[in-house]
Design a protein around this motif. Sequence first.
Motif, PDB file in Angstrom:
ATOM      1  N   ARG A  50      39.178  26.767  26.576  1.00  0.00           N
ATOM      2  CA  ARG A  50      38.942  27.584  27.764  1.00  0.00           C
ATOM      3  C   ARG A  50      37.575  28.241  27.673  1.00  0.00           C
ATOM      4  NH1 ARG A  50      40.454  32.776  28.413  1.00  0.00           N
ATOM      5  NH2 ARG A  50      41.824  32.616  26.609  1.00  0.00           N
ATOM      6  N   LEU A  51      36.783  28.096  28.740  1.00  0.00           N
ATOM      7  CA  LEU A  51      35.463  28.716  28.805  1.00  0.00           C
ATOM      8  C   LEU A  51      35.457  29.979  29.646  1.00  0.00           C
ATOM      9  CD1 LEU A  51      33.048  25.667  29.362  1.00  0.00           C
ATOM     10  CD2 LEU A  51      33.527  26.868  27.226  1.00  0.00           C
ATOM     11  N   ALA A  52      36.233  30.010  30.719  1.00  0.00           N
ATOM     12  CA  ALA A  52      36.195  31.153  31.641  1.00  0.00           C
ATOM     13  C   ALA A  52      37.475  31.181  32.457  1.00  0.00           C
ATOM     14  CB  ALA A  52      34.981  31.065  32.560  1.00  0.00           C
ATOM     15  N   ASP A  53      37.853  32.380  32.883  1.00  0.00           N
ATOM     16  CA  ASP A  53      38.994  32.582  33.763  1.00  0.00           C
ATOM     17  C   ASP A  53      38.529  33.159  35.086  1.00  0.00           C
ATOM     18  OD1 ASP A  53      41.141  31.706  32.123  1.00  0.00           O
ATOM     19  OD2 ASP A  53      41.040  33.590  30.992  1.00  0.00           O
ATOM     20  N   TYR A  54      39.165  32.701  36.159  1.00  0.00           N
ATOM     21  CA  TYR A  54      38.978  33.258  37.496  1.00  0.00           C
ATOM     22  C   TYR A  54      40.322  33.788  37.967  1.00  0.00           C
ATOM     23  CZ  TYR A  54      34.283  31.311  37.599  1.00  0.00           C
ATOM     24  OH  TYR A  54      32.968  31.041  37.327  1.00  0.00           O
ATOM     25  N   ALA A  55      40.382  34.229  39.213  1.00  0.00           N
ATOM     26  CA  ALA A  55      41.609  34.850  39.704  1.00  0.00           C
ATOM     27  C   ALA A  55      42.802  33.917  39.580  1.00  0.00           C
ATOM     28  CB  ALA A  55      41.417  35.290  41.160  1.00  0.00           C
ATOM     29  N   SER A  56      42.614  32.650  39.903  1.00  0.00           N
ATOM     30  CA  SER A  56      43.759  31.734  39.892  1.00  0.00           C
ATOM     31  C   SER A  56      43.541  30.474  39.075  1.00  0.00           C
ATOM     32  CB  SER A  56      44.110  31.333  41.337  1.00  0.00           C
ATOM     33  OG  SER A  56      43.011  30.692  41.958  1.00  0.00           O
ATOM     34  N   ARG A 107      28.559  51.985  40.599  1.00  0.00           N
ATOM     35  CA  ARG A 107      28.990  51.030  39.585  1.00  0.00           C
ATOM     36  C   ARG A 107      30.257  50.312  40.025  1.00  0.00           C
ATOM     37  NH1 ARG A 107      29.316  53.353  33.608  1.00  0.00           N
ATOM     38  NH2 ARG A 107      27.125  53.690  34.189  1.00  0.00           N
ATOM     39  N   GLU A 108      31.142  51.040  40.683  1.00  0.00           N
ATOM     40  CA  GLU A 108      32.391  50.435  41.149  1.00  0.00           C
ATOM     41  C   GLU A 108      32.126  49.394  42.231  1.00  0.00           C
ATOM     42  OE1 GLU A 108      31.804  53.657  40.845  1.00  0.00           O
ATOM     43  OE2 GLU A 108      33.107  54.159  39.137  1.00  0.00           O
ATOM     44  N   ASP A 109      31.210  49.705  43.152  1.00  0.00           N
ATOM     45  CA  ASP A 109      30.897  48.742  44.209  1.00  0.00           C
ATOM     46  C   ASP A 109      30.226  47.494  43.650  1.00  0.00           C
ATOM     47  OD1 ASP A 109      32.032  50.193  46.215  1.00  0.00           O
ATOM     48  OD2 ASP A 109      30.151  51.009  47.010  1.00  0.00           O
ATOM     49  N   LEU A 110      29.356  47.651  42.649  1.00  0.00           N
ATOM     50  CA  LEU A 110      28.718  46.481  42.033  1.00  0.00           C
ATOM     51  C   LEU A 110      29.728  45.616  41.291  1.00  0.00           C
ATOM     52  CD1 LEU A 110      25.320  47.930  40.730  1.00  0.00           C
ATOM     53  CD2 LEU A 110      25.657  46.243  42.542  1.00  0.00           C
ATOM     54  N   ALA A 111      30.707  46.264  40.656  1.00  0.00           N
ATOM     55  CA  ALA A 111      31.763  45.494  39.993  1.00  0.00           C
ATOM     56  C   ALA A 111      32.563  44.696  41.011  1.00  0.00           C
ATOM     57  CB  ALA A 111      32.677  46.419  39.195  1.00  0.00           C
ATOM     58  N   SER A 112      32.837  45.317  42.157  1.00  0.00           N
ATOM     59  CA  SER A 112      33.532  44.610  43.232  1.00  0.00           C
ATOM     60  C   SER A 112      32.698  43.447  43.746  1.00  0.00           C
ATOM     61  CB  SER A 112      33.843  45.589  44.372  1.00  0.00           C
ATOM     62  OG  SER A 112      34.309  44.908  45.512  1.00  0.00           O
ATOM     63  N   LEU A 113      31.377  43.656  43.868  1.00  0.00           N
ATOM     64  CA  LEU A 113      30.485  42.586  44.325  1.00  0.00           C
ATOM     65  C   LEU A 113      30.458  41.431  43.328  1.00  0.00           C
ATOM     66  CD1 LEU A 113      28.358  41.483  46.288  1.00  0.00           C
ATOM     67  CD2 LEU A 113      26.623  42.748  44.973  1.00  0.00           C
ATOM     68  N   ARG A 114      30.427  41.756  42.047  1.00  0.00           N
ATOM     69  CA  ARG A 114      30.437  40.700  41.029  1.00  0.00           C
ATOM     70  C   ARG A 114      31.656  39.800  41.196  1.00  0.00           C
ATOM     71  NH1 ARG A 114      27.278  41.194  36.365  1.00  0.00           N
ATOM     72  NH2 ARG A 114      28.878  40.079  35.176  1.00  0.00           N
ATOM     73  N   GLN A 115      32.796  40.412  41.383  1.00  0.00           N
ATOM     74  CA  GLN A 115      34.022  39.632  41.535  1.00  0.00           C
ATOM     75  C   GLN A 115      33.981  38.797  42.812  1.00  0.00           C
ATOM     76  OE1 GLN A 115      36.257  39.199  39.359  1.00  0.00           O
ATOM     77  NE2 GLN A 115      37.938  38.226  40.497  1.00  0.00           N
ATOM     78  N   HIS A 116      33.491  39.380  43.896  1.00  0.00           N
ATOM     79  CA  HIS A 116      33.393  38.663  45.171  1.00  0.00           C
ATOM     80  C   HIS A 116      32.485  37.449  45.045  1.00  0.00           C
ATOM     81  CE1 HIS A 116      33.027  38.165  49.563  1.00  0.00           C
ATOM     82  NE2 HIS A 116      31.734  37.978  49.345  1.00  0.00           N
ATOM     83  N   LEU A 117      31.303  37.646  44.461  1.00  0.00           N
ATOM     84  CA  LEU A 117      30.359  36.541  44.316  1.00  0.00           C
ATOM     85  C   LEU A 117      30.862  35.494  43.337  1.00  0.00           C
ATOM     86  CD1 LEU A 117      27.014  38.588  44.169  1.00  0.00           C
ATOM     87  CD2 LEU A 117      27.900  37.284  46.113  1.00  0.00           C
ATOM     88  N   ARG A 118      31.462  35.945  42.268  1.00  0.00           N
ATOM     89  CA  ARG A 118      31.971  35.018  41.245  1.00  0.00           C
ATOM     90  C   ARG A 118      32.996  34.064  41.846  1.00  0.00           C
ATOM     91  NH1 ARG A 118      35.539  35.174  36.555  1.00  0.00           N
ATOM     92  NH2 ARG A 118      34.448  34.259  34.754  1.00  0.00           N
ATOM     93  N   MET A 172      25.533  36.079  38.738  1.00  0.00           N
ATOM     94  CA  MET A 172      26.727  35.293  39.039  1.00  0.00           C
ATOM     95  C   MET A 172      26.386  33.820  39.291  1.00  0.00           C
ATOM     96  SD  MET A 172      29.253  37.335  38.650  1.00  0.00           S
ATOM     97  CE  MET A 172      28.211  37.822  37.251  1.00  0.00           C
ATOM     98  N   ALA A 173      25.237  33.572  39.931  1.00  0.00           N
ATOM     99  CA  ALA A 173      24.806  32.190  40.147  1.00  0.00           C
ATOM    100  C   ALA A 173      24.489  31.513  38.829  1.00  0.00           C
ATOM    101  CB  ALA A 173      23.585  32.168  41.066  1.00  0.00           C
TER     102      ALA A 173
END
Length: 476
Positions: A50-56, A164-175, A232-233
């Motif tokens: 395993r290299l990475a996990d995403y939401a699903s 910081r919270e909004d950037l964390a949310s953005l990271r997840q959205h973009l990822r 993220m890209a």
Amino acid sequence: MSSSTPITGPILILDDLRDGQMQLAALFIAPKGLPVPPVSAGGMSLQPERLADYASVSVLRARFALPADRPSSYQWNGARYEVAGGFGGNIRIAYASCNGEEHGDLDRDGAERNAMWARMGAEHQKRPFSLLLHGGDQVYADEVTQGHRLSGGWPDKLPSDPSREDLASLRQHLREGFLRRYLAVYSAPELAWLAARVPSLMQWDDHDICDGWGSLRRSSTYSPVGQTLFAMAREAALLFQHGCCDGDLPARFADPEGTHLGWRIDAPGLRLLAPDLRSERSRRRVMARGGWQMMKAEVKREAPGQTFLLSSVPLLGPRLSLLELLMVLTPRMQEYEDDLRDQWQSRAHRASWRRMLRMARDIAALDGQKITAVSGEIHLAARGEMPLGDGKMLHQLVASGISHRAPPKAWARVLGMLSWLGDAPLPGHPVRIRKIPGQAGRYAAERNYLILERQDTQWAAIWDLETSGQSAPLPL
């Protein structure tokens, strides 16, 4: 990918060539928690890690080796996958770029979108490809910024000091947005069939990040939103284009730390050289110290035979400074300024362009060495030439638009007229745009990919164009 499994893959990536072996990575995207069957190769059974996990889903990889000089195979999930090999002898390489479109790409009809991938697959069945080069814009990620309050106004309207919270949310959205793009591309049956049988090597370009990355204004790219987008890209490119992550880059990369993603592959009589024209790019530079150090080292290193320089934007092209000036002066055309600044021929990059051309000339100056530039980016097929002295020629081959629909033929004619002006960025070395064999104009407005073929020691290039069909071979 088997029709009976929800697993996407295997996607075969060439990590390196050494000691007569292809060092390979097989990439899989699987529902989280679902076991992925092992890969069998060379009498070994390898469980994907395993290299990475995403939401699903999870991204997994199995690394293994196959002979580089002859056909071989590997097995996965009850299927056998033949791999051509052939490095060192007669060989065929496919080159493609611009696999998508800026708007609505995920909603396109699959058969229409992937028609040229199907054609490449049929060609592989007739005469196998040993390698598949992806020259940039493997995905069109321009829409991943949409749907989040921080990035919805990208690149013009951005918050100056997001929390910081909004950037964390953005990271997840973009990822998750990048995942959807790559998953859609690799799930397409036309590409999936090829990707499981032909090892890929990839070089990223702007749409793998966002339209015009590096040519946009510094206030956007260096903002917290811009840097989050790039991070993220880059993570997605390492995972899905190279089958790796930070601290885990294959040996072909020039910088193990990944500050730039330039790489090199060596085979008998063949060098594939791919500088990274995006990681270090800004409005005033194409590459920074790391990229130029890589190129300086390659100029000094002997590589008998053919060097293919993968330049994601064409190294040889028409004189664009007049068109660039017109766009700057015309308000309705200023939105296209970034597209021209992306090019080596931009006024902003002329010194860098000359430097790269001198390096190409110096590579060809060594006895027994030739160099050819291969590029995508412009959604057209084209070729150019620049004499290097002593009877040697720098060829430029452009194959762009494997799934991106061709621009209007009028645009091809405009570029053709500009090419009549000529240019000589290096004194005594004029650049000329030539016609692809069989084409009436200098630029072909058709979807296309390129075949690079070596018979004995002679290389030739063949364009496969959607309407015109295959061109006659162009000797290199």
